[in-house]
Motif scaffolding. Structure first.
Motif, PDB file in Angstrom:
ATOM      1  N   PRO A   1       0.795  -1.276   0.008  1.00 16.32           N
ATOM      2  CA  PRO A   1      -0.137   0.076   0.017  1.00 16.32           C
ATOM      3  C   PRO A   1       0.893   1.309  -0.028  1.00 16.32           C
ATOM      4  O   PRO A   1       1.759   1.399   0.873  1.00 16.32           O
ATOM      5  N   LYS A   2       0.582   2.230  -0.700  1.00 17.14           N
ATOM      6  CA  LYS A   2       1.257   3.394  -0.913  1.00 17.14           C
ATOM      7  C   LYS A   2       1.151   4.428   0.155  1.00 17.14           C
ATOM      8  O   LYS A   2      -0.114   4.553   0.565  1.00 17.14           O
ATOM      9  N   ILE A   3       1.917   5.160   0.537  1.00 16.18           N
ATOM     10  CA  ILE A   3       1.655   6.180   1.605  1.00 16.18           C
ATOM     11  C   ILE A   3       1.478   7.432   0.931  1.00 16.18           C
ATOM     12  O   ILE A   3       2.403   8.044   0.405  1.00 16.18           O
ATOM     13  N   TYR A   4       0.538   8.185   1.006  1.00 14.41           N
ATOM     14  CA  TYR A   4       0.462   9.637   0.667  1.00 14.41           C
ATOM     15  C   TYR A   4       0.530  10.689   2.037  1.00 14.41           C
ATOM     16  O   TYR A   4       0.237   9.999   3.378  1.00 14.41           O
ATOM     17  N   PRO A   5       0.935  11.966   1.932  1.00 13.67           N
ATOM     18  CA  PRO A   5       1.026  12.727   2.956  1.00 13.67           C
ATOM     19  C   PRO A   5      -0.325  12.820   3.591  1.00 13.67           C
ATOM     20  O   PRO A   5      -1.391  12.756   3.209  1.00 13.67           O
ATOM     21  N   PHE A   6      -0.243  12.670   4.914  1.00  5.07           N
ATOM     22  CA  PHE A   6      -1.305  12.784   5.864  1.00  5.07           C
ATOM     23  C   PHE A   6      -1.218  13.580   7.031  1.00  5.07           C
ATOM     24  O   PHE A   6      -0.051  13.768   7.499  1.00  5.07           O
ATOM     25  N   ASN A   7      -2.222  14.075   7.799  1.00  3.50           N
ATOM     26  CA  ASN A   7      -1.935  14.667   9.066  1.00  3.50           C
ATOM     27  C   ASN A   7      -2.225  13.836  10.066  1.00  3.50           C
ATOM     28  O   ASN A   7      -3.108  13.321  10.418  1.00  3.50           O
ATOM     29  N   PRO A   8      -1.074  13.491  10.974  1.00  4.57           N
ATOM     30  CA  PRO A   8      -0.888  12.563  12.196  1.00  4.57           C
ATOM     31  C   PRO A   8      -2.020  12.585  13.138  1.00  4.57           C
ATOM     32  O   PRO A   8      -2.409  11.718  13.916  1.00  4.57           O
ATOM     33  N   ASN A   9      -2.659  13.805  13.108  1.00  6.63           N
ATOM     34  CA  ASN A   9      -3.755  13.919  14.349  1.00  6.63           C
ATOM     35  C   ASN A   9      -4.971  12.886  13.826  1.00  6.63           C
ATOM     36  O   ASN A   9      -5.894  12.694  14.807  1.00  6.63           O
ATOM     37  N   TYR A  10      -5.154  12.928  12.456  1.00  4.42           N
ATOM     38  CA  TYR A  10      -6.125  12.017  12.293  1.00  4.42           C
ATOM     39  C   TYR A  10      -6.143  10.305  11.847  1.00  4.42           C
ATOM     40  O   TYR A  10      -6.625   9.862  10.806  1.00  4.42           O
ATOM     41  N   ILE A  11      -5.048   9.762  12.597  1.00  2.82           N
ATOM     42  CA  ILE A  11      -4.727   8.456  12.218  1.00  2.82           C
ATOM     43  C   ILE A  11      -5.796   7.682  12.839  1.00  2.82           C
ATOM     44  O   ILE A  11      -6.125   7.771  13.853  1.00  2.82           O
ATOM     45  N   THR A  12      -6.437   6.518  11.936  1.00  6.65           N
ATOM     46  CA  THR A  12      -7.368   5.785  12.514  1.00  6.65           C
ATOM     47  C   THR A  12      -6.777   4.374  13.012  1.00  6.65           C
ATOM     48  O   THR A  12      -5.305   4.275  12.612  1.00  6.65           O
ATOM     49  N   ASP A  13      -7.568   3.281  13.517  1.00  7.82           N
ATOM     50  CA  ASP A  13      -7.066   2.097  13.966  1.00  7.82           C
ATOM     51  C   ASP A  13      -6.330   1.539  12.552  1.00  7.82           C
ATOM     52  O   ASP A  13      -5.109   0.904  12.646  1.00  7.82           O
ATOM     53  N   TYR A  14      -7.053   1.559  11.402  1.00  5.15           N
ATOM     54  CA  TYR A  14      -6.850   0.899  10.200  1.00  5.15           C
ATOM     55  C   TYR A  14      -5.520   1.554   9.598  1.00  5.15           C
ATOM     56  O   TYR A  14      -4.264   0.910   9.238  1.00  5.15           O
ATOM     57  N   LYS A  15      -5.471   2.911   9.500  1.00 12.74           N
ATOM     58  CA  LYS A  15      -4.105   3.570   9.230  1.00 12.74           C
ATOM     59  C   LYS A  15      -2.828   3.274  10.163  1.00 12.74           C
ATOM     60  O   LYS A  15      -1.886   3.108   9.319  1.00 12.74           O
ATOM     61  N   GLY A  16      -3.074   3.472  11.246  1.00 14.38           N
ATOM     62  CA  GLY A  16      -1.970   3.037  12.246  1.00 14.38           C
ATOM     63  C   GLY A  16      -1.461   1.548  12.096  1.00 14.38           C
ATOM     64  O   GLY A  16      -0.264   1.414  12.167  1.00 14.38           O
ATOM     65  N   GLU A  17      -2.465   0.697  11.847  1.00 11.08           N
ATOM     66  CA  GLU A  17      -1.775  -0.840  11.773  1.00 11.08           C
ATOM     67  C   GLU A  17      -1.217  -0.736  10.261  1.00 11.08           C
ATOM     68  O   GLU A  17       0.007  -1.148  10.125  1.00 11.08           O
TER      69      GLU A  17
END
Length: 296
Positions: free
Chosen positions: A70-86
Motif C-alpha cells: 500500500p502506498k503512503i500519501y501525505p497525511f495529518n498524523p492527528n487523524y490516524i485511525t486504527d486501520y491507518k495506524g496498523e
C-alpha cells in the motif's frame, strides 16, 4: 434386423480401409509404449544463462511485491485511525495513546510531539514522519520558534592577528587584511595603488584608494606608518614626452597639455616650482605632482 444389418454391412474397399486404420492405430500405440523420448542432453542449472534468468525472475517478483504494498500519501498524523495506524506499523498501544490524546481535544504539531505522545520507536518515526503534513500555520509557527544558538569554546585562547611590519610601504596583502573592513579586494587595491605611486610619500595618500571608506582608511593609518619614504624615479620636466608625463598619477590629459604649452612658451623650466605659474594649475596637488618631476 435389417436396420442393424444396414449399419454393419461393408463392401470390400470399406473393409480394407478399416483394416489399415486399425493397423495404424496399433503402430502408434506401440511407438508410444515402447518408444524412448528421453534426451541425452544434460542441462547445467548453474550456467550463467540459467542464473541470469533466475535473477531476472527474482527482480520481477521484487517489483511486483513492491507494487502490491500500500502506498503512503501525505497525511495529518492527528487523524490516524486504527486501520491507518496498523498499515503504518504502529502497535495497538501506540494507536490508543494517540486516540486518547485526541479525545482530550489536543493536537500534535510536530513529529517530536508525535513520538512523545505515541512513544513509537525512532526507526518507525524516521519511516513515517516524512509523510506528516501539518497545516501551513503550524509550519510557520514552528519555523518562527526555531532559535539559533552559537556556542563558543572558551578553552581555546583568542589568537590575535599578527602583522609582519607596521611600515605601510612594506606591508603585505595579509597585513592589510588584519584591518576590520579590508578584505581580499581592498588589500590588493591598496597594494596596486601603492605600486602606481611607487610608494606612499604622504599619510593621507591612503584616502586616495578608490572605494576605501574614510573610517577604514583611518584604521589603516592607526596601525601602519610611513617609516621609510619611497625612492621615486623622477623624470626631467624639460625632456619628458607627453606620454611619459601622463603616467604621473596626479596629471590628467588637460593638465599635461597645459604643462607642454607652458614649456614651449618659456623654452625651459629653470625650477620645478615654475609649474605654479601655469594657469589653473592644481596647487593642492603640487607637492604630489613634483614627487615625480625635476627641472634640469
Amino acid at each position: 434386423m435389417k436396420i442393424f444389418k444396414s449399419h454393419f454391412w461393408y463392401n470390400k474397399s470399406q473393409r480394407n480401409g478399416i483394416f489399415f486404420l486399425v493397423v495404424i492405430i496399433i503402430i502408434f500405440q506401440l511407438i508410444i509404449v515402447f518408444g524412448d523420448f528421453s534426451s541425452d542432453e544434460n542441462i547445467n542449472l548453474h550456467s550463467s544463462e540459467v542464473l541470469a534468468f533466475h535473477k531476472q525472475i527474482d527482480s520481477l517478483k521484487t517489483v511486483e511485491l513492491e507494487n502490491r504494498k500500500p502506498k503512503i500519501y501525505p497525511f495529518n498524523p492527528n487523524y490516524i485511525t486504527d486501520y491507518k495506524g496498523e498499515q503504518l506499523g504502529m502497535s495497538l498501544e501506540e494507536i490508543d495513546r494517540l486516540l486518547a490524546f485526541r479525545k482530550a481535544n489536543k493536537f500534535i504539531n510536530s513529529k517530536k510531539e508525535f513520538q512523545q505522545v505515541t512513544k513509537i520507536s525512532d526507526s518507525l518515526l524516521n519511516v513515517i514522519s516524512p509523510y506528516f503534513k501539518f497545516p501551513d500555520w503550524v509550519i510557520k509557527k514552528n519555523s518562527n520558534n526555531k532559535k539559533t544558538y552559537v556556542s563558543f569554546n572558551n578553552n581555546k585562547p583568542y589568537k590575535k592577528k599578527i602583522i609582519s611590519t607596521t611600515d605601510i610601504n612594506k606591508a603585505t596583502a595579509e597585513d592589510f587584511k588584519t584591518i576590520s573592513g579590508i578584505g581580499e579586494a581592498f588589500s590588493e587595491r591598496i597594494i596596486k595603488y601603492r605600486t602606481k605611486l611607487q610608494g606612499f610619500s604622504f599619510r593621507n595618500q591612503i584616502f586616495e584608494v578608490w572605494g576605501l571608506e574614510k573610517q577604514v582608511a583611518e584604521k589603516v593609518l592607526s596601525t601602519f606608518k610611513i617609516i621609510e619614504k619611497p625612492i621615486i624615479n623622477k623624470i626631467n620636466i624639460n625632456t619628458v614626452s607627453f606620454k611619459e608625463l601622463l603616467k604621473n598619477p596626479y596629471i590628467d590629459y588637460n593638465l599635461c597639455k597645459k604643462i607642454f604649452e607652458f614649456r614651449d612658451e618659456v623654452a625651459e623650466l629653470q625650477n620645478i616650482s615654475e609649474l605654479k605659474n601655469i594657469s589653473d594649475f592644481p596647487l593642492d596637488k603640487y607637492d604630489r605632482i613634483v614627487l615625480y618631476l625635476v627641472a634640469e
